[in-house]
Design an enzyme around this catalytic site. Structure first.
Site, PDB file in Angstrom:
ATOM      1  N   HIS A  98     -10.335  -5.114  -3.129  1.00 31.55           N
ATOM      2  CA  HIS A  98      -8.977  -5.372  -2.647  1.00 31.55           C
ATOM      3  C   HIS A  98      -9.035  -5.828  -1.210  1.00 31.55           C
ATOM      4  O   HIS A  98      -9.840  -5.338  -0.420  1.00 31.55           O
ATOM      5  CB  HIS A  98      -8.092  -4.126  -2.785  1.00 31.55           C
ATOM      6  CG  HIS A  98      -8.741  -2.857  -2.338  1.00 31.55           C
ATOM      7  ND1 HIS A  98      -9.682  -2.205  -3.113  1.00 31.55           N
ATOM      8  CD2 HIS A  98      -8.606  -2.129  -1.210  1.00 31.55           C
ATOM      9  CE1 HIS A  98     -10.097  -1.120  -2.466  1.00 31.55           C
ATOM     10  NE2 HIS A  98      -9.479  -1.050  -1.304  1.00 31.55           N
TER      11      HIS A  98
ATOM     12  N   ASP B 136       0.854  -1.191   0.000  1.00 33.76           N
ATOM     13  CA  ASP B 136       0.000   0.000   0.000  1.00 33.76           C
ATOM     14  C   ASP B 136       0.890   1.240   0.000  1.00 33.76           C
ATOM     15  O   ASP B 136       1.902   1.305   0.695  1.00 33.76           O
ATOM     16  CB  ASP B 136      -0.910  -0.011   1.236  1.00 33.76           C
ATOM     17  CG  ASP B 136      -2.062   0.982   1.108  1.00 33.76           C
ATOM     18  OD1 ASP B 136      -3.226   0.523   1.013  1.00 33.76           O
ATOM     19  OD2 ASP B 136      -1.809   2.204   1.109  1.00 33.76           O
TER      20      ASP B 136
ATOM     21  N   ASN C  91     -12.926  -3.321   2.512  1.00 34.32           N
ATOM     22  CA  ASN C  91     -13.886  -2.227   2.607  1.00 34.32           C
ATOM     23  C   ASN C  91     -14.834  -2.299   1.422  1.00 34.32           C
ATOM     24  O   ASN C  91     -14.418  -2.595   0.298  1.00 34.32           O
ATOM     25  CB  ASN C  91     -13.153  -0.876   2.610  1.00 34.32           C
ATOM     26  CG  ASN C  91     -12.350  -0.656   3.875  1.00 34.32           C
ATOM     27  OD1 ASN C  91     -12.792  -1.025   4.958  1.00 34.32           O
ATOM     28  ND2 ASN C  91     -11.167  -0.065   3.749  1.00 34.32           N
TER      29      ASN C  91
ATOM     30  N   VAL D 222     -11.137   2.973  -3.739  1.00 34.11           N
ATOM     31  CA  VAL D 222     -10.813   2.475  -5.084  1.00 34.11           C
ATOM     32  C   VAL D 222     -11.855   1.411  -5.457  1.00 34.11           C
ATOM     33  O   VAL D 222     -11.966   0.387  -4.766  1.00 34.11           O
ATOM     34  CB  VAL D 222      -9.390   1.864  -5.128  1.00 34.11           C
ATOM     35  CG1 VAL D 222      -9.069   1.369  -6.536  1.00 34.11           C
ATOM     36  CG2 VAL D 222      -8.347   2.891  -4.681  1.00 34.11           C
TER      37      VAL D 222
ATOM     38  N   HIS E 187      -7.050  -5.780   2.161  1.00 28.30           N
ATOM     39  CA  HIS E 187      -5.938  -5.197   2.899  1.00 28.30           C
ATOM     40  C   HIS E 187      -5.390  -6.287   3.819  1.00 28.30           C
ATOM     41  O   HIS E 187      -6.161  -6.993   4.480  1.00 28.30           O
ATOM     42  CB  HIS E 187      -6.419  -4.063   3.813  1.00 28.30           C
ATOM     43  CG  HIS E 187      -6.957  -2.852   3.123  1.00 28.30           C
ATOM     44  ND1 HIS E 187      -6.216  -1.711   2.915  1.00 28.30           N
ATOM     45  CD2 HIS E 187      -8.179  -2.582   2.623  1.00 28.30           C
ATOM     46  CE1 HIS E 187      -6.958  -0.789   2.319  1.00 28.30           C
ATOM     47  NE2 HIS E 187      -8.157  -1.298   2.132  1.00 28.30           N
TER      48      HIS E 187
HETATM   49  P1  5GP Z   1      -9.715   1.495   0.351  1.00 27.95           P
HETATM   50  O1  5GP Z   1      -9.732   2.765   1.144  1.00 27.95           O
HETATM   51  O2  5GP Z   1     -10.439   1.656  -0.977  1.00 27.95           O
HETATM   52  O3  5GP Z   1     -10.160   0.292   1.116  1.00 27.95           O
HETATM   53  O4  5GP Z   1      -8.192   1.216   0.031  1.00 27.95           O
HETATM   54  C1  5GP Z   1      -7.511   1.773  -1.042  1.00 27.95           C
HETATM   55  C2  5GP Z   1      -6.055   1.680  -0.675  1.00 27.95           C
HETATM   56  O5  5GP Z   1      -5.280   1.903  -1.842  1.00 27.95           O
HETATM   57  C3  5GP Z   1      -5.603   2.731   0.350  1.00 27.95           C
HETATM   58  O6  5GP Z   1      -5.067   2.067   1.494  1.00 27.95           O
HETATM   59  C4  5GP Z   1      -4.557   3.549  -0.395  1.00 27.95           C
HETATM   60  O7  5GP Z   1      -3.483   3.950   0.413  1.00 27.95           O
HETATM   61  C5  5GP Z   1      -4.123   2.608  -1.498  1.00 27.95           C
HETATM   62  N1  5GP Z   1      -3.663   3.269  -2.698  1.00 27.95           N
HETATM   63  C6  5GP Z   1      -4.256   4.312  -3.329  1.00 27.95           C
HETATM   64  N2  5GP Z   1      -3.568   4.662  -4.430  1.00 27.95           N
HETATM   65  C7  5GP Z   1      -2.516   3.801  -4.505  1.00 27.95           C
HETATM   66  C8  5GP Z   1      -1.445   3.659  -5.456  1.00 27.95           C
HETATM   67  O8  5GP Z   1      -1.324   4.378  -6.451  1.00 27.95           O
HETATM   68  N3  5GP Z   1      -0.546   2.675  -5.196  1.00 27.95           N
HETATM   69  C9  5GP Z   1      -0.633   1.851  -4.102  1.00 27.95           C
HETATM   70  N4  5GP Z   1       0.307   0.934  -3.953  1.00 27.95           N
HETATM   71  N5  5GP Z   1      -1.646   1.949  -3.209  1.00 27.95           N
HETATM   72  C10 5GP Z   1      -2.572   2.911  -3.412  1.00 27.95           C
END
Ligand code: 5GP
Length: 116
Positions: free
Chosen positions: A102, A32, A89, A98, A104
């Site tokens: 995914h 992440d 999530n 996103v 985590h």
């Molecule tokens: P969500 O909040 O949708 O459950 O998690 C999305 C995750 O994607 C977040 O923890 C965020 O830090 C990660 N993330 C967002 N953009 C990027 C990126 O460009 N590269 C990587 N490696 N992680 C990302």
């Protein structure tokens, strides 16, 4: 018209860089960009599922596959014994940012419960 790729499809396709730590034909795991614990891995299916709320029985095998390889990732990253938390999530209240499912995988510190 071609549908625009999600951020994680772009990472899977190597359009944008990521610190990739595991890959097979069905999924990809990478670090992440904004880690919430010393180890914070994201595991994504290569074939788009937008979110858990939209998953059906059709996705059972890929979701099962992803869960089943987490111990391998945990072993490789050195937190199989110390422990880890797996979070998916889904939707506005969860903090999902996103729209590409995914998992985590958080590890490397004592995590609190309940989550914020
Ligand atoms: P969500 O909040 O949708 O459950 O998690 C999305 C995750 O994607 C977040 O923890 C965020 O830090 C990660 N993330 C967002 N953009 C990027 C990126 O460009 N590269 C990587 N490696 N992680 C990302």
């Amino acid at each position: 018209m071609m549908k625009e790729k999600t951020l994680f499809e772009r990472i899977c396709d190597r359009d944008i860089p990521a610190d990739i730590i595991y890959e097979d034909e069905l999924c990809l795991a990478f670090k992440d960009i904004d880690p919430q614990s010393p180890s914070h891995i994201l595991l994504v299916p290569k074939s788009l599922i937008t979110r858990l709320a939209n998953a059906t029985e059709k996705e059972a095998s890929i979701l099962g596959h992803m869960l089943s390889i987490i111990p391998q990732i945990a072993k490789q990253q050195g937190f199989l014994e110390s422990g880890f938390r797996t979070v998916i999530n889904s939707g506005p209240d969860s903090g999902e940012t996103v729209p590409h499912l995914h998992m985590h995988i958080l590890a490397g510190r004592k995590l609190t419960w309940p989550p914020g």
